[in-house]
Write a protein that holds these residues in place. Structure first.
Motif, mmCIF file in Angstrom:
data_model
loop_
_atom_site.group_PDB
_atom_site.id
_atom_site.type_symbol
_atom_site.label_atom_id
_atom_site.label_comp_id
_atom_site.label_asym_id
_atom_site.label_seq_id
_atom_site.Cartn_x
_atom_site.Cartn_y
_atom_site.Cartn_z
ATOM 1 N N UNK A 7 -2.653 2.429 3.834
ATOM 2 C CA UNK A 7 -3.377 1.171 3.764
ATOM 3 C C UNK A 7 -4.669 1.370 2.979
ATOM 4 N N UNK A 8 -5.024 0.357 2.228
ATOM 5 C CA UNK A 8 -6.184 0.409 1.342
ATOM 6 C C UNK A 8 -7.488 0.304 2.123
ATOM 7 N N UNK A 9 -8.251 1.388 2.138
ATOM 8 C CA UNK A 9 -9.594 1.393 2.718
ATOM 9 C C UNK A 9 -10.568 1.702 1.586
ATOM 10 N N UNK A 10 -11.241 0.676 1.084
ATOM 11 C CA UNK A 10 -12.210 0.804 -0.007
ATOM 12 C C UNK A 10 -11.589 1.397 -1.276
ATOM 13 N N UNK A 11 -10.304 1.108 -1.488
ATOM 14 C CA UNK A 11 -9.633 1.598 -2.685
ATOM 15 C C UNK A 11 -8.914 2.922 -2.504
ATOM 16 N N UNK A 12 -9.006 3.510 -1.316
ATOM 17 C CA UNK A 12 -8.316 4.765 -1.010
ATOM 18 C C UNK A 12 -7.157 4.463 -0.066
ATOM 19 N N UNK A 13 -5.960 4.909 -0.423
ATOM 20 C CA UNK A 13 -4.800 4.719 0.439
ATOM 21 C C UNK A 13 -4.829 5.749 1.570
ATOM 22 N N UNK A 14 -5.157 5.281 2.768
ATOM 23 C CA UNK A 14 -5.267 6.155 3.937
ATOM 24 C C UNK A 14 -4.015 6.003 4.792
ATOM 25 N N UNK A 15 -3.499 7.124 5.262
ATOM 26 C CA UNK A 15 -2.278 7.127 6.068
ATOM 27 C C UNK A 15 -2.580 6.732 7.514
ATOM 28 N N UNK A 16 -1.855 5.740 8.008
ATOM 29 C CA UNK A 16 -1.942 5.384 9.427
ATOM 30 C C UNK A 16 -0.915 6.243 10.157
ATOM 31 N N UNK A 17 -1.369 7.379 10.633
ATOM 32 C CA UNK A 17 -0.455 8.423 11.100
ATOM 33 C C UNK A 17 -1.059 9.120 12.310
ATOM 34 N N UNK A 18 -0.223 9.778 13.087
ATOM 35 C CA UNK A 18 -0.740 10.569 14.207
ATOM 36 C C UNK A 18 -0.459 12.055 13.957
ATOM 37 N N UNK A 19 -0.975 12.886 14.849
ATOM 38 C CA UNK A 19 -0.814 14.329 14.687
ATOM 39 C C UNK A 19 0.655 14.733 14.599
ATOM 40 N N UNK A 20 1.463 14.209 15.502
ATOM 41 C CA UNK A 20 2.853 14.646 15.597
ATOM 42 C C UNK A 20 3.599 14.428 14.280
ATOM 43 N N UNK A 21 3.423 13.248 13.698
ATOM 44 C CA UNK A 21 4.116 12.950 12.449
ATOM 45 C C UNK A 21 3.586 13.797 11.302
ATOM 46 N N UNK A 22 2.262 13.950 11.223
ATOM 47 C CA UNK A 22 1.677 14.759 10.154
ATOM 48 C C UNK A 22 2.158 16.202 10.240
ATOM 49 N N UNK A 77 -7.632 0.211 11.976
ATOM 50 C CA UNK A 77 -7.297 -0.671 13.094
ATOM 51 C C UNK A 77 -7.838 -2.081 12.884
ATOM 52 N N UNK A 78 -9.061 -2.198 12.375
ATOM 53 C CA UNK A 78 -9.690 -3.518 12.273
ATOM 54 C C UNK A 78 -9.287 -4.283 11.019
ATOM 55 N N UNK A 79 -8.940 -3.573 9.980
ATOM 56 C CA UNK A 79 -8.483 -4.247 8.763
ATOM 57 C C UNK A 79 -6.997 -4.605 8.833
ATOM 58 N N UNK A 80 -6.212 -3.736 9.478
ATOM 59 C CA UNK A 80 -4.756 -3.884 9.397
ATOM 60 C C UNK A 80 -4.049 -3.893 10.750
#
Length: 268
Positions: A7-22, A77-80
């Protein structure tokens, strides 16, 4: 296990992910010998991409950009409405990857920091995970590398037999390194920054309550005020301001606005 994508946070694609998946993605790529670029970004890391179009491009080529800082998680969380209950904190991610790598028989390589810090880091990892195989380690030269040195280092990492490489050069140098070396070494490159110092016992971590409240920056500032005052005095207010504007739809920066670097002088 959570991986909702980026998801785009200030132009950076940040992964909405948890430890287990990473951890699963890193260890699986390490087992298969596949390239994977991973970083864990706090506010400062995101803002390095906001202030530099070339670095924005690099960060948006990463396979995983984990929400290391609580404010980055809150932004998702608050944007998406991602509903992430925890961040993916680089030092903790490092230990979880090492634990899973030990169980899977995937060895690791450590690159960066000083020889003393690397030795302490490796010793502590070995004590915590007796089955973990450390295939090699190389301290940073703390300068830009020549092309020949870069290629020699890539060959050393490849020939070590490691399946995963941890990189600790500080932000943004470690992200530049991972971006440049991912295809050259064909294994996961994990940019984890201060994890080396924390787990070598050279740098204290903030108490859990400060981490939960997003105040780790304050704890680190009290330990290194001369080095960190400018970073926190500029990047924290800028992040909060731009986040508020993005929430109000008054700030729009597309991830594709980055500019591909023509060449990188690699620091290593």
């Amino acid at each position: 296990m959570i991986d909702l994508g980026k998801f785009n946070v200030l132009g950076i694609n940040v992964s909405a992910i948890d430890y287990e998946s990473a951890v699963q993605q890193v260890v699986e790529a390490g087992r298969k010998g596949e390239p994977l670029a991973v970083t864990a970004l706090a506010v400062h890391g995101v803002m390095t991409g906001v202030g530099d179009r070339e670095h924005q491009y690099r960060l948006n080529q990463f396979d995983l950009v984990c929400p290391d800082g609580q404010p980055v998680r809150w932004a998702l969380n608050r944007l998406y409405g991602c509903g992430l209950s925890d961040r993916v904190y680089g030092p903790n991610l490092t230990l979880k990857i090492c634990e899973a790598a030990a169980a899977a028989g995937v060895s690791i390589f450590l690159f960066g920091a000083t020889q003393e810090m690397l030795d302490g880091f490796a010793e502590n990892l070995g004590a915590q995970f007796p089955k973990l195989q450390i295939a090699g380690k190389r301290a940073s030269k703390f300068r830009h590398l020549t092309v020949a040195e870069r290629d020699e280092l890539a060959a050393e990492i490849r020939s070590s037999g490691a399946g995963i490489c941890f990189v600790g050069l500080g932000c943004p140098r470690q992200e530049v390194f991972a971006y440049e070396m991912r295809e050259r070494v064909s294994m996961p490159m994990i940019a984890v920054g201060a994890a080396f110092a924390f787990h070598a016992g050279k740098l204290a971590q903030a108490p859990p309550w400060m981490q939960r409240l997003g105040l780790e920056w304050l704890f680190r500032f009290t330990r290194e005020p001369k080095r960190l005052w400018k970073r926190y005095a500029t990047t924290n207010p800028a992040f909060v301001s731009l986040f508020a504007l993005q929430k109000l739809r008054l700030y729009k920066r597309h991830p594709e606005a980055g500019v591909k670097p023509q060449s990188d002088v690699l620091f290593g």
